[in-house]
Design an enzyme around this catalytic site. Structure first.
Site, PDB file in Angstrom:
ATOM      1  N   GLU A   1      -3.466   7.486  -4.144  1.00 37.01           N
ATOM      2  CA  GLU A   1      -3.390   6.211  -3.427  1.00 37.01           C
ATOM      3  C   GLU A   1      -3.168   5.082  -4.421  1.00 37.01           C
ATOM      4  OE1 GLU A   1      -6.123   4.488   0.061  1.00 37.01           O
ATOM      5  OE2 GLU A   1      -7.051   4.261  -1.904  1.00 37.01           O
TER       6      GLU A   1
ATOM      7  N   TYR B   1       0.863  -1.189   0.000  1.00 37.23           N
ATOM      8  CA  TYR B   1       0.000   0.000   0.000  1.00 37.23           C
ATOM      9  C   TYR B   1       0.896   1.234   0.000  1.00 37.23           C
ATOM     10  CZ  TYR B   1      -3.298   3.557   1.578  1.00 37.23           C
ATOM     11  OH  TYR B   1      -4.057   4.688   1.673  1.00 37.23           O
TER      12      TYR B   1
END
Lengths: 293, 396
Positions: B204, B116
């Site tokens: 993101e 992530y």
């Protein structure tokens, strides 16, 4: 007594020849604010309303008129630059009314102003007023009344609501500061609280916050440890859906942070009375003041 | 503003961020062409909507999953046929779902590791902040709640920007092998440059993957843009897909109104964002439910108020309208004229509660009174909310 601005304030209006700047410069002057200079690049040498000298740069305005506070009505694309220009000229306080400044511009402004003597209020704010002495911004002057309650808020019209409730109940204000609704701004709730706490002319405070960020929690913690004056608060946005930007770029609940419930809990834990509806901001403060006596 | 995955990948490629090769398609035949051009039998077809959870979603026609592997060009065509024009429901879309108008056909990649990686603007420090974790492919909120020690935070100096040593440090913390450090650092640098150059409030990448061959790729990407900065990024503004937005919100934005649709039955028209939120709150306090957030702004014109009013009246769920104006720059008489103007063009079939205060309040009240409109006048904020809740049929 008051904080930041009073009868002695010498104001410069950046963007004084624009439509918003001209309109509000006149309103401020009519209220009694001492407007000593205006700045519009390319219009140096003119006189605004045959009274106020206009300069090309802030540096000239400061050198020639001794202005110590500036207010910005420059459009969003150029407003960040205007803030830096005012800070560079060395005024004590810069009040930026402009709405819609890109947040990255404000990020850079904030970093560049660190260590400088100028304080910043705003952007995206109604301004600051010490009733009966000095109005800098876009708030309607007549709803205010000189007195001893300090008002701090992120929102414009919600501040008017609180002020009007106070005035209608006979309670005047020492100074009202609109710190603005953007995610990155100058003065925080806490900065304003500290000023009011030290001010002999301020006996109590109303703190108006909204969802997003953690500025209200920081102020609450400090008040709990350092400030004996009665404080009432209201947090707007309890019913706002998460992840949505509620008009103000800063008013957003993201990743479960910045909720109204969390802020209200922090305020109450710090001994601050929280109004259960926006219609009860002044009454909540009055009850809190009676309880302390 | 949000954009689709295929658009996000186009932007990332411009900044040298490696993503699996792919192409968007609007028809099954385009999907087949795209698959042929990619020249591989390892393909993936992904439904393009502005919501997460696509892989686990279900189409209204019963077809399961908005992300599928395809083994051939015909497979890709068939999958596109089943997805395009269909409504996909995921845990993020709500029961109404979203119509799929485009699919992304991309080269599928084998995954050795999922990471992530996000960059956001941290308001507490007024600076960019990188948030990363070795636990990729799942929602970061879940990781933060279960194992907060697995979240890495790297603050960035707003004036100096992301430094090369920081990208290497992050790569090491994220468990990249020495041979992969350069590729990872280059990707992080590209993401940071994208974030800054396009005025993002968040970028993101979840997941960022490492393949068994050691390639480092952004497999999915989500952007949030600062609406205030869109004026200087016309290429990004052009990526707006209004089909993904609430139609009431699209209409409102055309007229410069700040509107957010909600599920309740009391419509609100307010000046100022803080007061607009507070008005929703007090409606809820008295047992009602707001149908929307609407800030007509500080300098609302008569036309804007009229358009705002049309949107409120056009909402079939609305059973009462509450106008709450504290005139500052906005003038009560201008608001009143806007309401009267709207009532001439659209039929007002629900009760209207009006609370006016501030600049030119007496003129505003007089105009409304003389207009003959059936207005329920309110004295203050509490009175207005109580009357609106009552007019909408009591507590909801």
């Amino acid at each position: 007594m008051s904080v930041l601005v009073d009868k002695k304030t010498r104001l410069c209006v950046q963007g004084i020849t624009g439509s918003a700047g001209a309109f509000h410069a006149r309103e401020c002057m009519e209220y009694g604010t001492n407007v000593v200079a205006g700045v519009t690049p390319g219009k140096g040498g003119q006189k605004f309303d045959e009274k106020v000298p206009v300069f090309d740069t802030m540096a000239e305005a400061r050198a020639q008129t001794g202005c110590n506070v500036s207010v910005i009505f420059v459009p969003a694309a150029g407003a960040a630059d205007s803030i830096l220009e005012a800070a560079d000229a060395g005024v004590e306080l810069v009040v930026c009314i402009t709405e819609g400044i890109p947040v990255m511009d404000m990020m850079r402004v904030k970093a560049q102003m660190r260590g400088k003597r100028s304080r910043l209020i705003g952007p995206n704010c109604p301004g600051i007023i010490t009733p009966g002495q000095c109005k800098i911004g876009i708030m309607p002057g007549y709803i205010h009344k000189p007195g001893a309650v300090g008002v701090i808020s992120r929102s414009g019209t919600l501040t008017y609501e609180a002020v009007w409730q106070l005035t209608s109940r006979g309670l005047g204000q020492s100074t009202c500061i609109g710190i603005g609704g953007d995610p990155i701004n100058g003065m925080s709730h806490l900065d304003a609280v500290k000023l009011f706490c030290d001010d002999d002319g301020t006996e109590a405070m109303i703190l108006i916050g909204e969802i997003g960020g953690s500025a209200e929690e920081e102020a609450a913690e400090w008040i709990h440890a350092n400030c004996k004056k009665p404080v009432a608060a209201f947090i707007a946005g309890a019913t706002a859906p998460p992840g949505r930007r509620m008009g103000h770029a800063g008013a957003i609940v993201s990743g479960g942070k910045g909720t109204a419930a969390g802020k209200i809990e922090a305020l109450k834990a710090a001994g601050i009375a929280v109004a259960d509806t926006p219609a009860r901001m002044a009454d909540t403060l009055i009850e809190q003041m009676k309880g302390r006596r | 503003m949000n954009i689709h995955e295929y658009q996000a990948k186009e932007l990332l490629q411009k900044f040298g961020v490696a993503t699996p090769p792919g192409r968007a398609a609007s028809t099954p035949d385009e999907a087949k062409d795209a698959a042929r051009e990619l020249g591989t039998d390892g393909l993936v077809v992904k439904a393009q909507i502005h919501a997460g959870g696509r892989g686990k979603g279900t189409f209204a026609n019963g077809f399961k999953g908005g992300v599928h592997l395809a083994k051939s060009t015909d497979d890709a065509r068939e999958l596109a046929f089943k997805m395009l024009g269909q409504t996909l429901v995921t845990h993020q879309t709500g029961p109404a779902g979203r119509v799929v108008n485009k699919v992304l056909v991309a080269k599928s990649v084998d995954i050795a590791r999922e990471i992530y990686f996000a960059i956001l603007l941290d308001r507490a420090t007024a600076a960019p902040l990188i948030v990363a974790s070795t636990e990729g492919g799942v929602e970061i909120e879940t990781v933060a709640a279960k194992s907060p020690e697995k979240i890495i935070r790297e603050p960035v100096d707003p004036l100096a920007g992301l430094q090369p040593y920081q990208t290497r440090k992050l790569a090491k913390q994220l468990g990249f092998e020495s041979s992969q450090i350069k590729a990872a650092a280059k990707l992080f640098d590209g993401l940071y440059r994208t974030f800054i150059a396009l005025d993002c409030s968040m970028v993101e990448v979840n997941p960022l993957v490492v393949t068994p061959q050691g390639e480092v790729l952004a497999l999915d990407a989500k952007f949030n843009f600062d609406d205030n900065a869109l004026y200087r990024h016309p290429e990004v503004a052009a990526m707006r897909d209004t089909a993904e937005e609430d139609s009431r919100e699209v209409e409102a934005s055309k007229h410069g109104l700040n509107y957010i649709g909600l599920d309740g039955n009391i419509a609100c028209l307010v000046n100022g964002a803080g007061l607009a939120m507070a008005t929703m709150d007090i409606i809820k306090f008295y047992g009602g439910s707001p149908a929307n957030f609407l800030d007509v702004g500080g300098s609302a014109t008569q036309d804007q108020v009229t358009e705002a009013f049309k949107i409120l009246v056009g909402d079939p769920h609305v059973q009462a309208i509450l106008v709450n104006i504290f005139g500052g720059i906005a003038q009560c008489d201008v608001i009143a004229q806007g309401i009267i103007g709207a009532a001439k063009t659209v039929k007002l079939h629900v009760p209207l509660v009006v609370r006016l205060e501030g600049t030119n309040v007496n003129e505003g009240k007089r105009l409304l009174k003389e207009s003959g409109l059936a207005v329920i006048a309110a004295d203050d904020l509490a009175d207005a909310a109580e009357k609106a809740v009552k007019a909408a049929g009591g507590k909801s």
